[in-house]
Design a protein around this motif. Structure first.
Motif, PDB file in Angstrom:
ATOM      1  N   SER A  98       0.818  -1.214   0.000  1.00  0.00           N
ATOM      2  CA  SER A  98       0.000   0.000   0.000  1.00  0.00           C
ATOM      3  C   SER A  98       0.849   1.261   0.000  1.00  0.00           C
ATOM      4  O   SER A  98       0.401   2.320  -0.470  1.00  0.00           O
ATOM      5  N   SER A  99       2.091   1.190   0.512  1.00  0.00           N
ATOM      6  CA  SER A  99       2.980   2.357   0.468  1.00  0.00           C
ATOM      7  C   SER A  99       3.289   2.744  -0.973  1.00  0.00           C
ATOM      8  O   SER A  99       3.403   3.924  -1.307  1.00  0.00           O
ATOM      9  N   LEU A 100       3.432   1.749  -1.838  1.00  0.00           N
ATOM     10  CA  LEU A 100       3.683   2.016  -3.251  1.00  0.00           C
ATOM     11  C   LEU A 100       2.449   2.625  -3.915  1.00  0.00           C
ATOM     12  O   LEU A 100       2.548   3.580  -4.691  1.00  0.00           O
ATOM     13  N   THR A 101       1.284   2.060  -3.589  1.00  0.00           N
ATOM     14  CA  THR A 101       0.040   2.562  -4.167  1.00  0.00           C
ATOM     15  C   THR A 101      -0.193   4.023  -3.774  1.00  0.00           C
ATOM     16  O   THR A 101      -0.568   4.867  -4.598  1.00  0.00           O
ATOM     17  N   GLU A 102       0.033   4.326  -2.494  1.00  0.00           N
ATOM     18  CA  GLU A 102      -0.163   5.694  -2.015  1.00  0.00           C
ATOM     19  C   GLU A 102       0.832   6.655  -2.656  1.00  0.00           C
ATOM     20  O   GLU A 102       0.496   7.809  -2.958  1.00  0.00           O
ATOM     21  N   ALA A 103       2.059   6.199  -2.874  1.00  0.00           N
ATOM     22  CA  ALA A 103       3.063   7.054  -3.505  1.00  0.00           C
ATOM     23  C   ALA A 103       2.688   7.351  -4.948  1.00  0.00           C
ATOM     24  O   ALA A 103       2.845   8.484  -5.428  1.00  0.00           O
ATOM     25  N   LYS A 104       2.194   6.344  -5.661  1.00  0.00           N
ATOM     26  CA  LYS A 104       1.756   6.568  -7.039  1.00  0.00           C
ATOM     27  C   LYS A 104       0.610   7.575  -7.087  1.00  0.00           C
ATOM     28  O   LYS A 104       0.570   8.453  -7.944  1.00  0.00           O
ATOM     29  N   ARG A 105      -0.300   7.457  -6.126  1.00  0.00           N
ATOM     30  CA  ARG A 105      -1.426   8.382  -6.076  1.00  0.00           C
ATOM     31  C   ARG A 105      -0.945   9.807  -5.774  1.00  0.00           C
ATOM     32  O   ARG A 105      -1.422  10.778  -6.363  1.00  0.00           O
ATOM     33  N   ALA A 106       0.017   9.923  -4.839  1.00  0.00           N
ATOM     34  CA  ALA A 106       0.532  11.247  -4.486  1.00  0.00           C
ATOM     35  C   ALA A 106       1.291  11.877  -5.643  1.00  0.00           C
ATOM     36  O   ALA A 106       1.267  13.099  -5.827  1.00  0.00           O
ATOM     37  N   LEU A 107       1.954  11.049  -6.447  1.00  0.00           N
ATOM     38  CA  LEU A 107       2.753  11.555  -7.560  1.00  0.00           C
ATOM     39  C   LEU A 107       1.878  12.112  -8.666  1.00  0.00           C
ATOM     40  O   LEU A 107       2.287  13.023  -9.399  1.00  0.00           O
TER      41      LEU A 107
ATOM     42  N   ARG B 112      -0.705  12.087 -12.127  1.00  0.00           N
ATOM     43  CA  ARG B 112      -0.625  11.588 -13.496  1.00  0.00           C
ATOM     44  C   ARG B 112       0.664  12.012 -14.168  1.00  0.00           C
ATOM     45  O   ARG B 112       1.361  12.900 -13.699  1.00  0.00           O
ATOM     46  N   GLY B 113       0.937  11.374 -15.286  1.00  0.00           N
ATOM     47  CA  GLY B 113       2.127  11.707 -16.052  1.00  0.00           C
ATOM     48  C   GLY B 113       3.163  10.602 -15.989  1.00  0.00           C
ATOM     49  O   GLY B 113       3.143   9.744 -15.099  1.00  0.00           O
ATOM     50  N   LYS B 114       4.042  10.612 -16.956  1.00  0.00           N
ATOM     51  CA  LYS B 114       5.080   9.592 -17.049  1.00  0.00           C
ATOM     52  C   LYS B 114       6.401  10.127 -16.513  1.00  0.00           C
ATOM     53  O   LYS B 114       6.709  11.299 -16.657  1.00  0.00           O
ATOM     54  N   SER B 115       7.156   9.236 -15.885  1.00  0.00           N
ATOM     55  CA  SER B 115       8.477   9.589 -15.396  1.00  0.00           C
ATOM     56  C   SER B 115       9.210   8.302 -15.049  1.00  0.00           C
ATOM     57  O   SER B 115       8.608   7.231 -14.938  1.00  0.00           O
ATOM     58  N   THR B 116      10.507   8.425 -14.889  1.00  0.00           N
ATOM     59  CA  THR B 116      11.303   7.264 -14.487  1.00  0.00           C
ATOM     60  C   THR B 116      10.833   6.734 -13.136  1.00  0.00           C
ATOM     61  O   THR B 116      10.757   5.521 -12.923  1.00  0.00           O
ATOM     62  N   LEU B 117      10.506   7.645 -12.225  1.00  0.00           N
ATOM     63  CA  LEU B 117      10.042   7.235 -10.904  1.00  0.00           C
ATOM     64  C   LEU B 117       8.701   6.511 -11.002  1.00  0.00           C
ATOM     65  O   LEU B 117       8.492   5.474 -10.356  1.00  0.00           O
ATOM     66  N   LYS B 118       7.782   7.043 -11.824  1.00  0.00           N
ATOM     67  CA  LYS B 118       6.463   6.418 -11.981  1.00  0.00           C
ATOM     68  C   LYS B 118       6.605   4.994 -12.530  1.00  0.00           C
ATOM     69  O   LYS B 118       5.916   4.065 -12.082  1.00  0.00           O
TER      70      LYS B 118
END
Length: 827
Positions: free
Chosen positions: A408-417, A419-425
């Motif tokens: 869930s930490s990953l899911t929450e981080a994706k949500r906080a980040l 939309r959009g593409k990036s190396t981190l995403k």
């Protein structure tokens, strides 16, 4: 005059470090990462490169003999035949901004090593090289300066001349300290029964001939004899004889820190000329004077005036504190000094600790692999350790070396980040997908069933490997699976690899976007990732990997089942360690779990009159999970008999909040005339104090408090006299059966065949004995302990009772209990 021992780094940083505290994101755990990179560069240097060279030299300044020592990162001879001292530094500063003169401390360290090595080898000239490793890009930048030995010696001599007044102050202090401690008397007219024996054991341990791993002592001493003074006094007397340079008093709770402070205050009051400095280290979150809007420390120079310019002012603050004569630097004193000199109170406490004789703080300052005091414990020293309430250390140590991570930490981080593409995403999505597949694999191996408890079965095995569809991700072979949880002995590399790959893009994003709205959430994720990766690096046969599927989430835990090698390594950093508690039974269990198999273990008899303690058991009551509904009314009746026997304050301890609430509801409905008080979960310091205030002396009405075994009122609470005259203990305190406890049982079954004892029985009975110890606190106290469970009559449990429980009476029913209580209070 004895030589003043001075580490090179301490000398250089104390005199030359300037600027501000700045905790903005610059990577994580630089000390550990730096050590890894040092080893990498040293290995790459090839033959002829001597790494980690210990250097020591004698010098004199202002009439003071100094012993300067430290480890040079590397020494080699270049192609021209010139000796080169290599000083390696890791940095997050962008490669384009790395400058030759960006930190004078770096050059100074290399130059001091050059002076030591040059004189040792009779060299006329040598070079100093600074090697900067840019941790994000792997760029390596090197700068070289040429020196004559005469120049390096002059530089070192100048530093020593600047440091000499501080050294003189400390030498004079140590001389006073030795005189005053060697003449220190016990601060009471006489020892309480048992105190002299405990003090003698601690003194012998502290003054014994040093060994490679240090002397270890386990001491079980009854509650109420005055253990704090009984260990502090002899340890300080040992320092007065030259055995020990500093004393570390380590605790599990703030309440026991206060006890140590009070004991030292008593010593000061009894010996007005006592030369003794003590500092209490408190968590940064609790002492911060300038938190951010959410209450967290804001250690940024542009936000916090106490961080801004800290290193420019701290030495002025230190001088004032060391010269003020009080020597007591508790939380309040540090806060006052921090406000006066505009410095961070947390960092001030750490810097002050180098000048203090006694350091009081939490276990983690010695045992935690991340936050331990590196300035003292990265190498061995002449330290004395007093470990209070040591029965808490096994579980605390397991927690320090374990780590957890949730999908869930990953899911929450994706949500906080957003939309959009990036190396981190992309990296987040790959890691999230791996954990999703891992959750499916775990669910197939261990489908969820109804839960169970330790009270249902004291000996049966509950291991059950499930079956299901072939997972899309390869996990290690499951060693044990139950109820949505899988344990593996091998690391789940398929989950750790995408987390490791996430580190670099996550770090880049955090450094490039410090003001982004998602920064806080992604910073939390970074810490979680690094925590689990760091645990994976020390993972060995003492660990197990736990994978638990809960709904759409997957939790990965790297569990330290056996902390013994890590605790042993920490204790080896000192000269001697005394680990003490009212409950260290059986001693073999604690010696094994804490890595001290050869330690001396002593158990002191209770000094209190046996007739002052009424000790009764109703073995007709079973508190096992399946019998709990049937046990509620008999327990209420027994508690009513206890509380009605004499007007006063009582406590009843339960194995869980749920069970407590069930009995409390029945009790208050059937016995409304008896006042009650219920411990709520998650109490803060104020709530705890309010609860205890209700237990007033000389009560006019009876009060029965309902609490939880192993909680904040089950130990470390001192309700002396008639503030508490009785307690009831419901059940034998066994931890609830869980996949983790079952894995712990399996581990120790493999080790010594005593898995149930290690995972359940012995930790449970420790809670029982701690709770019972709340009653008799002084020679004059009189009170009752009531045990409610049929297992207290079984030999496996009864053999764990202390010797002063020999007069325990097993009763048939509540009627007989009432008669015994009436006779006890008449007597």
């Amino acid at each position: 005059m004895p030589a003043f021992r001075l580490p090179v780094r301490q000398l250089v940083e104390f005199l030359l470090r300037t600027g501000s505290i700045d905790s903005r994101f610059t990577g994580f755990d630089r000390a550990n990462e730096g050590a890894r990179i040092h080893r990498k560069l040293q290995k790459a240097a090839g033959e002829g490169y001597a790494a980690e060279v210990f250097l020591s030299g004698e010098r004199e300044a202002a009439g003071i003999p100094f012993t300067i020592e430290g480890r040079a990162d590397g020494i080699f001879t270049d192609e021209a035949g010139v000796t080169v001292i290599d000083e390696i530094k890791t940095t997050a500063v962008p490669a384009g901004d790395i400058a030759e003169d960006m930190n004078p401390c770096h050059w100074a360290q290399g130059m001091v090593y050059g002076a030591l090595y040059g004189r040792q080898q009779g060299l006329e000239k040598l070079d100093v090289r600074l090697t900067y490793y840019q941790i994000d890009t792997d760029d390596i930048l090197r700068f070289v300066r040429h020196f004559t030995l005469e120049e390096l010696e002059a530089f070192l001599q100048d530093l020593l001349e600047q440091y000499a007044p501080w050294a003189q102050r400390q030498l004079a202090w140590k001389e006073q300290r030795v005189v005053s401690l060697s003449a220190l008397d016990f601060p009471f007219p006489a020892y309480r029964p048992g105190q002299r024996a405990l003090a003698g054991e601690v003194y012998r341990a502290c003054t014994a001939a040093p060994s490679k791993s240090g002397v270890r002592l386990f001491c079980q001493a009854p509650t109420g004899i005055g253990k704090t003074m009984s260990v502090l006094f002899p340890a300080l007397r040992a320092i007065g004889t030259g055995c020990g340079e500093k004393l570390f008093y380590l605790t599990a709770r703030n309440t026991t820190q206060s006890a140590a402070e009070d004991a030292i205050a008593r010593l000061r009051a009894s010996a007005p000329k006592l030369a003794l400095r003590s500092v209490t280290l408190t968590a940064k979150e609790k002492v911060c004077l300038h938190p951010d809007a959410e209450g967290h420390p804001a250690c940024l120079p542009e936000l916090c005036p106490y961080a801004n310019g800290y290193y420019d002012r701290v030495n002025t603050a230190l001088k004032a504190l060391l010269d003020d004569g009080t020597g007591r630097f508790d939380r309040a004193a540090l806060a006052d000094a921090a406000k006066q000199f505009t410095v961070c109170p947390f960092e001030l406490g750490l810097d002050l600790s180098e000048w203090c004789d006694v350091i009081i703080g939490d276990y983690n300052y010695l045992f935690d692999p991340v936050v331990h005091l590196r300035r003292f414990f990265d190498s061995a020293g002449d330290w004395l350790f007093l470990v209070d309430e040591a029965h808490n250390l096994p579980e605390r140590a397991r927690a320090m070396y374990s780590a957890r991570f949730r999908k869930s930490s990953l899911t929450e981080a994706k949500r906080a980040l957003g939309r959009g593409k990036s190396t981190l995403k992309t990296a987040l999505s790959k890691a999230d997908k791996a954990f999703l597949e891992g959750r499916k694999a775990v669910s197939a191996l261990a489908p969820r069933r109804g839960s169970t408890t330790a009270e249902e079965d004291d000996s049966g095995q509950t291991s059950l490997l499930g079956s299901g569809e072939t997972p899309a991700i390869e996990l290690p072979a499951a060693d044990y699976a139950q109820d949505g949880t899988v344990f593996c002995k091998e690391l789940p590399s398929a989950l750790l690899a995408p987390l490791r790959a996430l580190t670099a893009p996550l770090q880049d994003w955090l450094e490039d976007d410090p003001d982004a709205e998602a920064h806080a959430a992604l910073l939390d994720l970074y810490f979680e990732v690094q925590d689990i990766l760091r645990a994976s690096e020390r993972y060995d046969e003492h660990f197990a990997a736990q994978l638990t599927a809960r709904g759409s989430d997957l939790e990965l835990q790297l569990l330290c089942l056996d902390p013994s090698p890590f605790v042993d390594a920490s204790l080896s950093a000192g000269r001697a360690a005394a680990l003490f508690s009212a409950t260290l039974t059986p001693p073999g269990y604690y010696r094994t779990v804490l890595g001290c198999p050869e330690a001396r273990a002593v158990a002191l008899e209770s000094p209190f009159p046996a007739e002052n303690l009424g000790l009764y058991c109703l073995p007709s009551i079973s508190t096992r999970y399946r019998q709990r509904d049937a046990s509620i009314r008999p327990i209420s009746d027994a508690l009513a008999a206890l509380a009605s026997s004499r007007v006063g304050n009582y406590l009843a301890f339960f194995p869980s909040y749920a069970y407590l609430r069930q009995v409390w509801e029945d009790f208050t409905a059937r016995y409304p005339d008896i006042g009650t008080l219920v411990q709520e979960s998650g109490l803060d310091d104020a709530g705890r104090a309010a609860f205890l205030e209700r237990f007033s002396p000389c009560p006019e009405k009876t009060l029965l408090g309902f609490g939880v075994m192993g909680g904040i009122f089950g130990e470390g609470v001192d309700l002396a006299g008639d503030r508490l005259i009785g307690c009831a203990i419901v059940g034998v305190g066994l931890p609830q059966v869980s996949p983790r406890q079952e894995m712990l049982r399996r581990y120790y079954d493999d080790q010594n065949g005593a898995g149930f004892d290690y995972a359940y029985r012995w930790p449970g009975m420790n809670k029982v004995l701690q709770a019972a110890g709340r009653v008799i606190r002084t020679q004059e106290d009189k009170g009752v302990v009531l045990l409610l469970d049929d297992r207290f009559a079984q030999s496996e449990y009864a053999r764990l009772f202390p010797k002063h429980w020999r007069h325990l009476e097993y009763l048939r029913d509540t009627k007989e209990l009432k008669k015994k209580l009436e006779d006890f209070w008449k007597g």
